[in-house]
Every structure is written in C-alpha cells, then in structure tokens.
Motif scaffolding. Structure first.
Motif, short mmCIF file in Angstrom:
data_model
loop_
_atom_site.label_atom_id
_atom_site.label_comp_id
_atom_site.label_asym_id
_atom_site.label_seq_id
_atom_site.Cartn_x
_atom_site.Cartn_y
_atom_site.Cartn_z
N ILE A 2 -48.91 -12.43 -24.59
CA ILE A 2 -50.27 -11.65 -24.20
C ILE A 2 -51.19 -12.84 -24.33
O ILE A 2 -51.37 -13.42 -25.47
N HIS A 29 -49.70 -9.67 -15.46
CA HIS A 29 -49.76 -8.27 -15.60
C HIS A 29 -51.30 -8.08 -16.21
O HIS A 29 -51.51 -8.47 -17.43
N SER A 31 -54.80 -6.42 -17.48
CA SER A 31 -55.28 -5.24 -18.01
C SER A 31 -56.80 -5.59 -18.72
O SER A 31 -56.91 -6.18 -19.41
N ILE A 42 -44.85 -11.93 -18.29
CA ILE A 42 -43.59 -11.56 -18.50
C ILE A 42 -42.55 -12.81 -17.79
O ILE A 42 -42.86 -13.57 -17.14
N GLY A 43 -41.80 -13.21 -18.81
CA GLY A 43 -40.64 -14.46 -18.64
C GLY A 43 -40.31 -14.74 -20.11
O GLY A 43 -40.31 -14.15 -20.88
N VAL A 65 -45.20 -12.13 -28.24
CA VAL A 65 -44.58 -10.52 -28.43
C VAL A 65 -42.99 -10.53 -28.78
O VAL A 65 -42.89 -9.83 -29.81
N LEU A 66 -42.20 -11.66 -28.57
CA LEU A 66 -40.84 -11.47 -28.95
C LEU A 66 -40.59 -12.45 -29.89
O LEU A 66 -41.64 -13.59 -30.17
N GLU A 75 -30.23 -9.38 -31.98
CA GLU A 75 -30.16 -8.73 -30.47
C GLU A 75 -29.06 -9.61 -29.62
O GLU A 75 -28.45 -8.93 -28.98
N ARG A 260 -31.72 -7.76 -40.98
CA ARG A 260 -32.19 -7.01 -39.70
C ARG A 260 -32.68 -7.83 -38.70
O ARG A 260 -32.27 -7.49 -37.39
N LYS C 276 -43.50 -2.20 -45.09
CA LYS C 276 -42.61 -1.62 -43.94
C LYS C 276 -41.53 -0.63 -44.55
O LYS C 276 -40.82 -0.96 -45.54
N ILE D 2 -51.80 -3.66 -28.69
CA ILE D 2 -50.38 -3.96 -27.97
C ILE D 2 -49.40 -3.32 -28.82
O ILE D 2 -49.31 -3.67 -29.95
N VAL D 4 -45.45 -3.16 -29.27
CA VAL D 4 -44.30 -3.55 -28.77
C VAL D 4 -43.28 -2.57 -29.04
O VAL D 4 -43.06 -2.48 -30.27
N GLU D 6 -39.32 -1.52 -29.46
CA GLU D 6 -38.16 -2.27 -29.98
C GLU D 6 -37.01 -2.44 -28.79
O GLU D 6 -37.31 -1.45 -27.86
N ALA D 7 -36.42 -3.18 -28.76
CA ALA D 7 -35.42 -3.60 -27.61
C ALA D 7 -34.50 -2.10 -27.46
O ALA D 7 -34.20 -1.74 -26.20
N HIS D 29 -51.23 1.68 -20.91
CA HIS D 29 -50.86 0.64 -19.69
C HIS D 29 -49.66 0.24 -20.07
O HIS D 29 -49.38 -0.69 -21.11
N LEU D 30 -48.66 0.85 -19.30
CA LEU D 30 -47.27 0.13 -19.56
C LEU D 30 -46.75 -1.08 -18.99
O LEU D 30 -47.14 -1.02 -17.83
N SER D 31 -46.15 -2.02 -19.52
CA SER D 31 -45.72 -3.27 -19.20
C SER D 31 -44.19 -3.23 -19.52
O SER D 31 -43.86 -3.42 -20.66
N GLU D 32 -43.19 -3.35 -18.59
CA GLU D 32 -41.88 -3.21 -18.94
C GLU D 32 -41.23 -4.77 -18.71
O GLU D 32 -41.16 -4.88 -17.30
N GLY D 33 -41.15 -5.48 -19.69
CA GLY D 33 -40.37 -6.77 -19.75
C GLY D 33 -39.24 -6.83 -19.65
O GLY D 33 -38.34 -5.82 -19.42
N ALA D 35 -37.15 -7.85 -22.07
CA ALA D 35 -36.66 -7.45 -23.30
C ALA D 35 -37.07 -6.50 -24.09
O ALA D 35 -36.65 -6.01 -24.80
N ARG D 36 -38.35 -6.24 -23.66
CA ARG D 36 -38.93 -5.25 -24.33
C ARG D 36 -40.06 -4.41 -23.38
O ARG D 36 -40.50 -4.86 -22.19
N ILE D 38 -43.77 -3.07 -23.40
CA ILE D 38 -45.09 -3.07 -24.10
C ILE D 38 -46.18 -2.10 -23.61
O ILE D 38 -46.12 -1.81 -22.26
N GLU D 60 -41.67 -1.43 -32.59
CA GLU D 60 -41.38 -2.67 -33.55
C GLU D 60 -42.50 -3.11 -34.03
O GLU D 60 -42.76 -3.28 -35.29
N LYS D 61 -43.73 -3.08 -33.42
CA LYS D 61 -44.87 -3.62 -34.07
C LYS D 61 -46.30 -3.32 -33.22
O LYS D 61 -46.23 -3.26 -32.10
#
Lengths: 348, 348, 348, 348
Positions: A2, A29, A31, A42-43, A65-66, A75, A260, C276, D2, D4, D6-7, D29-33, D35-36, D38, D60-61
């Motif tokens: 982000i 994206h 916002s 995204i990427g 974010v990741l 994962e 985890r 957490k 934001i 995030v 979980e996968a 505001h939905l953003s589908e990447g 892996a995740r 957001i 996730e966070k």
C-alpha cells in the motif's frame, strides 16, 4: 503493498507513482480517502518493496501487506518440515535434547560430558570448536582438533554432533565432521555464510540474532532454503533488551509465532537465553510448554573450570534434573522426549 | 574485578574462591561487609573474567572494574590516532565527508554521483559492490564489476574509495581495489573477518552493530588493532530500539563517549541512522556538533530509481545543502571541512 | 558499594572521597591495584548511592554491590509471602486464574463473562472501570458505574474482583469496591499512587512497567511494603523491545528471577504480554511451567465487539481450552489449579 | 485503515468484516490481490482502530494509514505554536535555556544556582520540589516548601519557574507557584494527570517517556490539547535501550521528527538524556544543531554534594562554557539564544 501519499501530494505526483508501478508490471488500485490518497499495489511484494517508492515526491510511506518470506512460510508448505539427523527426526511429535559444553576444551572433557548427557537423555551432542568471542583475549576454541574430538565422541556415544561454523572458508571442513551445522546468533545475517551452508547436504541449526525480529530470522532461513537446503532448525536464544539481570531476554513467544508463520521446526537455547545456570531449568520447562521441538543446553562436568560460559552451564546432575522435569512437561502438552538412542548398546 | 559472595556463602566457599584466584596468579583482597563478603581481585582483568568464577558455589556475581579493551583505549594511547587515506588524514581537526550511493548500480550512476559529491565537497567516495541484504530477492550488488567501477571513479575524480567487505574470502580482492575497507554493522562481530582485515595494510571503517554496546564495538576494534592494524575509523550508524519511526536510533552520545574512551576517530552515518532522507541533514549537523570526525552519507542521482536505500538517499542538490550547513557547524565547534581535493585539477 | 577512581586520580582526590565517606559515617577500604585505586564502602547501600560520589573529581564510577531493595527481598523474609483475597490464598502451591474482560462495558457483558470464566475454572474476576488509554478518542471506561457492576458480579458469582486504580484520588473509591487493587504497567513508577495504595488494607497487584527492569519493579513494590502493605502480587506483562510482531515481549525469565530475589508471589498476563489471542494459551502454559503463581487473562464473550483489546481476548470457549491445558502443566510442575470456588453453590 | 484478510479467509468472513464496517458508518473498498483480499476502510481512523477487527475470524491484521493524533499534528495547524511564559516566547527563532538543580534542596542552594544560571544566560529556572524517585529511601523533595523557594527565586531573579507536578491532587498547588508545569517522563502516560494539567492556564512541559514512541508522546500531548491547553512544550530526554554506558539513549532524531509531524515546540534535556556531566555539553550542542527550540540542563553549585542527580549536573562554570558553545551553534543554524532577561536590572 500500500502506498500512502502525503496529504499535500499533487495529482501529478500521484500519477507519477502509478505510472512507475504500471511500467514495472504491477496493477494499481487507487483509493481516495478523506485525508489521503492510497495506492494499492497488486503484484509481487518482494519486487514492489525493492522499488524506492518512498523516495518519490509526495509519497508518505509504503506499507507491506504480505510477509517477505516465501519458501519458509506456512503458506508455501502446510505440513511441518521434518529434519533428519542420522536417522533421528526433529520436528515431529518427539522433543529432542541437544546438550554438551559451550566449547570443546579437551578430549577428556568432551567424552565425559557426552556420556553424561547421553545417559541423562540427550539425543544430540553440542560443542564448539570454532568460537566467536567478544574479546580477542578469550579462549578461541580448539578449531580442527576440536572437530576431531567431536567426531570421536559421536563414534563412541552414537550421538550426532552439532557444531558451529563461523566462516565460509570452513564450511566444507566443519561439514565433514558435523551432523548439524550451527549458524551462531551473531552470524544470522552473514548472508555469504548462509549461502555456503545452503549448498551442504547437512541440516542447519540457525540461531536467532540478538537484535533480529522474527521476520528477519525467517528471511535468513529463506536464504538457506532458496539455496537448496530445507533441513533447517530454528533456535531461539534470547534477544537483547534493556534488562541486564539476564544475559539476554528469552523470547518464548517466538516459538508459537514461528510455528504459525513457518513450517520449520524451532528449538530453544535457555543457556544463552538467560546466562545463569539456575534459570536454565525453569526456562527449559517453559520452552517445551510453549511448543518448542527441542532444547539446546550447555552442560559441563565442572562449570567452575569451564573456559567459556561456565556460569550458564549445568552440571551433569542438574541436567538430569532438567530432563526429568522437561519429560513431564512434554507429556502434559501431548508429546514425549525422543529416546532414539536409549536402547542402543554402545561400548564406553 | 570484584567478587560478591552470596549472603549465605560459607567460609569454605569463600576460601575456595580465594584459593582458585591465588592459584591462577592473582592477589586477593578480602572485605567483609555487614551483609556480604567481597573479594577484590588484583591482576589482569581479561584473564580474571575468563575464569568462570560465577559458576563457583557461593558466588553471587563478578563485577568487572576495568574496561576490557586495552590497545584501543585512551589510556594505552593518549593522543588521537590519525588515519591516513591516500594522503588525506582523518582524525585531526578537519572533518571529512564520505558520500556516494548505497550500491554501485552502473558505471554511469557511479561516475555521475562521484563527480557530484566531489564538487559539493566530499573527500571520499562510498559505494557498495558486495551487498548484505535482508532479502535474498533484493539486488545483491555488482560484486567485482562494481569494484572496477569504483576504481575507475577514483582515477577520474581523485576521490579515495570506501567499500564494504563481507566475507573473509574477498578481503584481498576488495583490498586490491579499495582505499578503505568497510566492515558493515551486521559483521561487526564477525571475528574471523576482523582478523583478516587486520592483516591488510589499509584503513578499516568499522560500523557499530545494531545491538552492540560501545564496549563491544571497541572490543571489535581491539581485534583489528591486536591483529596489527591501528588505522581504524569507527562509524556510529544507529542502534536498534523500540522506536520504529526511524530505521534505527542514531546514538550520537556514542561520539563523545568514544572520544573519551578511545584514541580512534569516529564518524557518523546519518543515512542508515535515520532511514529517511529528510532527517539526514539535521542529524548530520548534530553529529558534527557532537564532535564527529566525519560523516558518511548516501547520495544518489535519482533516489526514486535506486536499487537499494533510495528513501534514505539524498539528491546531489540536497547533499550540497547538507555540506553548506555542516560547514557552519564545523566552524562553530572550532573545526573545518577538509578540502584536500578542492584545489586539484582532474580531467572529467 | 565500590568506588573506582580514574587512572589519573590524584592522591588528594582519593583522600577527598574517603574523607567524605568517613564524614558520612561509612567505613572505607582502600585497595590499590595495578591500574586503579578502588575504594570499598562499608555501610548502608541506599545511603551510599544517595551520595553524589560520581560527581567528585577523580571518580570514574560507583558500583553498587547489594540490591537496593530490602523489605521485598528474599534475604529479609525467607518464606514465600501468601496473599489472602477473601479467603483465597495466592502464593502457595495452588495456581490461580484471574480472568475477565479488559473493560467493563455493560452489566450483561460482565455478568456473562463472569459466569463463563467461573465455570471454566477462574478463581478471580478482572475488569477495568477506569482505563488508561493511549488515545483520548478511545473508550475511557465506565468509571464508578463499572465498579458497581463488578461488585454485583462478585455478589452473584462469588468471584473476588481485581480492578485497576489509576489516580490517587480514586484509591478509596476503588478500594471500597475491589478485592484487589491493580496498579497498571504505566503507573508502576507513579510513586504517589503507590504510597496511597500502601495505606489500603487490600492486596495490590503490581504490574511490571513496559521499560522497567526487575530491580525497578521490586523497588516499586518496596514503596508499597515500606508503606505498610505486604499483600503484593507481582504481575509480569511483557516489556517493550524492538520486536513488533507481538505487542510486548513477555519476559518469562522474570518469574524465576523474582522467585529468587523476593518472597512475593508473581503471576503472568499473557494477554497484554503478546497482544494476540492465539498466543495466549501457549504462553499461559509456558508461564506456569516457569513457576508462575497464577495467570491474568482477558476473556470477552464476543472479542470482535470488544471496546478495548479485542484482538488479545479469548472467547469463553478458548479460555476453557486454556484452563484444561494449564491444569496439565500445573500438575507436571507439582502444583494444581486452585478450585476454591468449585464446590460452592451460588444462585445464577 | 487497511484490513488484510488471511490467505485462507472465506467469502463469508470477508463479507462479515465489510458488513460490520458499513454498519459502523465506514465506506469499504475491496481489493482482491493474488494472495490476499484487502479491505480499505474510509472514515475516521480513530474510530476504525477502536473496532476490534483483528479479533474477527479471517482477519490477519489491521494496518493504520493515518497518524492517530489530530490536534497536535502539523496538518491541523501549519504554523509553529508559540508558547508564552511570562512574556518570554518559546517556539520561535530564539533558543531558550532552562537551567537549575535537579531538586530544590535549600533556599541558599536554589538562589545561588538561580543567579548563576541567569548570569550565564539561562532564561528559565528549573528545580524539583516533588520528586519521583526510584527508591523510597532517596530524598523525596521539599514539596511545598520547595515551591515557596522557587517562587522567591523567581521574584528575585525574574526567571520564570519550571517545576514538576506528579499527582493530580497537587496540580492547583503547583500551578499556583509555577510558570510552567512539568510532566515527568514516568508520568507521560498518566492520563488522569494530563487531563488535570490541560485545565490549568499555564504552559505544560511534557517529557517523553523512557519507552514511548514519538507517536505515543504526541498522543499524550493530544490529551492536553484536547483538554483545552495548547501551550505545550515537548521535551526529549532519552529513551531506554540496551546501552548502559549512558543513563538513557538521547534520541535527537526525535527533534526533526516532531518538527515535521507536529506544530509544537520541542526542547532537549541532555542531563537526563546522558546521565554524565561530561556528555551534557556535546549533546547540548548536538541538540541545537538538530533544531531544538531549547535545552533543559541540570546545574548545581556543588554537584558532589547534590541530593539527587549530582553526576549529571554541571557546575556553574561548566554551564557558562555550555552557553558559550551553544550560542555559536545557534548562530550556525540561523537562530540565536534568547536574551529576554539579559538587560533587566534586578536587585540581588
């Protein structure tokens, strides 16, 4: 990732950031919030973080974010990685005890310790031949002579040997003697050394650096796994904080955190993690209760005469007490101590 | 060294400690207080600390009285050590500016930066060829090709070159190109690397580790000086703390502390010390005001395109502003910027 | 206390320090080593540290030999202090579970939680009425209305109530409702508040400050005990370090350290200690394995709706799981969970 | 903010989070990447962070995008806040020096120091009457008698008085004597005290807590400003780190950071920030070079006799040297020392 633009960012600045991202192959994206424009990227995170976007005009910050690690992540691989050490397996239901002196000081000292820890229940032998010491005036280790003594102890006791490698030039030498190559805390981010041990077909025990976050620790493991070696044991050994009563602050929450985030096994070193022998047993108990896959404990036949780390070393008797109490804890959490070598008949 | 016995220590335990000390050649000095018996140990601290006295029964703690470093101490050498770098001297009254990109990315990038920083007032050029990166997916440096570009930049601009060496195997290679060998923060306690650079007849720039105390930092320098090389420049670059707004917490008090404890020169890297380009100038000013002998600053012709550390890199224009302000501060503390290369006429 | 003189200290400077000490009623013990003169000071440490000896010419440093706390020390009282809370005893062989929501949000929320945690095995109820919040825009607590709800919950469930007091002006008010007065981490060094709670005839639960050493924590307890109240429960809740994955770094080694240095009981708060919810159970297990006398755990009927600390709160179901696992660990270390209230028949 | 996911988050979990946000009045505001997924949350950050979204299944966070402080932010007020203290202004181009003893010990000691620091160039007088001390056995201050002595010193020397308030019950008492109310480092997050000083029509000097981030420090200031008092002076005084050579680690980068994030003035206390008198002058110089609006320095007529903080106190002579050097640095950064009181003729 982000990108948060400054409140005062101009349209032109926002467009420049987007243009750069698109040119590098990312989708963006946009916002526009009340106070800020935010750009979702995204990427591939790794590549995105490599771009110096925070140096561009109008950018306030870039927020990942990741997680930055891939191969070592849960994962990437759902099931636990099992590390094989001469027929023993670490990372499954059984808990392993690695014990031995901080430094190999002599043949007698090591053999005496090796037999004592084996009889008490240890399944692997530790001992340092090359020693990274804060002071150049301290004992620096027996080097190759120490490796030979370790190899002899393995032959006699049947215990596989864990020993530290401190220099890329010695990886093949140490690898020819050791069953597990240890990367010490101060070398956790010695990436050229990590790349070398990745090439060896031996398990690697990777200690957490004293000021390394869990994320950085896993990134160090990523170097090894990317280099072709997934036989990695993580070892929490305390981090540096403002508290000076203990040598380090043992961060046991790192155990369930690693479990985890990653599929790799994790053990705990309560000796370096506390620096005081009388804290080793309670923290060993706590480590197993927190879910550790094993322990690494310093044991010396006569701690008052040790050439290094005497004050955090257990006597063989104290180690036997530790094993007894840890055994109970393991059962309480649904596991058991490994007794791989228990039934073996080996000549003394 | 002072040994504090536990309140419950027996006469026999006290005598055992004294006997061990006497046997090892120390004089002891017994002092029985109201609550504790204290044993003063007279003799070499280094050897005394090597004894595992805290592992002996009845001992509460051993407290060092003297600093553990010797050769690098102000007591060993009263006057400041002056480091010579191709005719430039660092450690005297003049303040040096080391500038350049984080990484050597290309011939064009480095030459452009080198000319720009030279014209602004830099007296040494920095640039990384071998890069220790947290992520294996990040740019890892041009390696030997980068060293060649650095050497060309030196020939053209006349600026001596500072570059990092990350592996004992590359010390002679890097040493054949560089004028100053840099030991990075993450290698400060890579003692086998320190022993190698000690053998080279080139100055060493030793960065402080992110979790190293000043004492540990000076002990790392002790390794180099004990190995035969006293041409050491210490570099404060920030320590790791709980504050995350800045990349590290720049510990400027380390500058006057080092000046008091040691005879070695000390410089400051406000780029790594803050992680944000807009903090570099104020912290550069503060560093000189605190008494630093020089600065190490990251400059990139286009920080938004940098392959590493772009967000903490200055543009050439911002670097010129930094030099102007630092010049005033240097005068205010009775020093001046070095202009060794100012009058030289070198072909572009 | 030991005074280390500088290497350059003159005879006159050494004599001035000794003269001052003698004048203040201390005995001195002069020891002239090879490199330094050392002055041993015999007498009360507290008074000796109060003297500004390090400000005298020629003094390098003053090193304390004894711990600064007295009443809370194990030397002052050999046996463990047992804290009595409405008939329950904490500090003996039984382990206590304190559970409840971070904040009292409503009568329904608190009563539901109280019954749930009681049924799961908790022996004390926690809940905040006065809340110290980092942001003035966050929920600040129900204040006295919250105290009334807590009192009602106690009457109904029979669980004694632990709640925080944040201001000396509210000590008698909170004391009139609570069974245990909690001093929060951020008030650990609010000495005027400590002096007020020392006067109340109620147990005090003293949380460790996020940047407090164990020694400073025990000094805060010393204020309370010196003020006349020895019913003190220490609570480890994590310290602030560079690691940001967890909210704090839970320092479990503090548990056996406190047990050795002091006679006071010590419990652990794994909720604040990790931040957490999924880390609470493993760290609760580890805390008991390390020897803690109890746990303080945040439980909320619907964490996703909590007005504070939802992400570290357990659901009642997760709390039941925690109790089951902790029970096994307690047995493994030779203790058992308190079930003081288990047999009681109270109307719902 | 934001969110995030979980996968492994399910469609249903994602929808539940969105539904909750919409119900609370936020836009999503939905953003589908790759892996995740957001979720961008548009609306008030403070309220959004208050929602326990991280406790919801599949989350996730939650990552904040905006700073949590409002009134104290540079965005809220572009120009610098000027604090008025009895006709003196702090926060403009002039640099102020606040000096005096750690504690008011006697009328003679304070008056002597007040005249000395005034003659040297100080424009405000500091001195503690209520002292928060780590040990209950240390000198605790003269309390109200100390305030009276401070008031007399003001009348005689014309220097406005800065003194600490440690307890909400004493705010009006201290406010009736002091010109500036100081909130000490250990009370920075004593929110009930902050709310009380917010009501007083006097400037507040807010010290940074030893383990407070800059963000938390500004949030403490937000409490005061939200309470109606914008006359706030921030004071950096060092943070707690692993380095023990200095009492704290003075974080001078906080000065330019605060200047960028906030409109409030910021000064530096190099006495507490270092803990050693010989470090005070170099760090005072560095503080002004970094852009501080003033300094707060401990001065004692005879540091060796001080009842508190003697080892970090300057003699009047050393303070004069500090003023002379700081004056040069101020000029070098385009400012000058305040000399508001220089021309005044007051009877001794």
């Amino acid at each position: 990732m982000i990108i948060v633009m400054e409140a005062s960012a101009t349209r032109r600045e926002i467009e420049a950031v987007c243009a750069k991202l698109v040119q590098e192959g990312f989708s963006v994206h946009l916002s526009e919030g009340v106070a800020r424009t935010i750009i979702g990227v995204i990427g591939d995170r790794t590549r995105a973080m490599g771009l110096a976007l925070e140096a561009m005009p109008g950018v306030e910050k870039a927020i990942p974010v990741l997680n930055p690690f891939k191969l070592v992540s849960r994962e990437f691989r759902q099931e636990n990685t099992i590390v094989s050490i001469n027929g023993r397996v670490l990372g499954g239901n059984e808990v392993h005890l690695i014990a031995g002196p901080c430094s190999v000081e002599s043949r007698e000292q090591l053999l005496e310790t090796a037999w004592a820890v084996k009889e008490a229940g240890a399944t692997l032998l530790r001992g340092g031949a090359f020693k990274p010491r804060t002071s150049p005036y301290s004992f620096q280790g027996l080097e190759e002579a120490g490796l030979e003594i370790l190899a002899e102890a393995r032959e006699r006791t049947g215990l596989p040997v864990v020993t530290e490698v401190v220099d890329p030039r010695f990886v093949s030498l140490v690898g020819s003697y050791a069953d597990v190559l240890q990367i010490g805390a101060r070398n956790m981010q010695n990436y050229f050394l990590l790349k070398e041990v990745a090439k060896v077909k031996k398990p690697v025990l990777l200690k957490r650096g004293p000021s390394a976050t869990v994320e950085e620790w896993l990134m160090a493991a990523e170097y090894i796994m990317l280099g072709g070696n997934d036989q990695i044991i993580l070892c929490e050994r305390g981090i540096r904080t403002f508290e000076t009563f203990t040598r380090n602050t043992l961060d046991l929450s790192a155990v369930p955190v690693v479990k985890r985030l990653s599929h790799l096994p994790v053990i705990v070193d309560p000796s370096h993690g506390t620096g005081k022998w009388w804290l080793v047993q309670p923290m060993a108990q706590a480590a197993i209760a927190a879910g550790a896959d094993g322990l690494m404990v310093e044991v010396h036949p006569d701690p008052g005469e040790a050439l290094s780390d005497g004050k955090q070393s257990l006597t063989p008797e104290n180690f036997r007490n530790l094993v007894a109490s840890v055994k109970e804890i393991a059962v309480a959490v649904g596991r058991r101590l490994s007794n791989t070598v228990a039934g073996e008949q080996l000549p003394k």
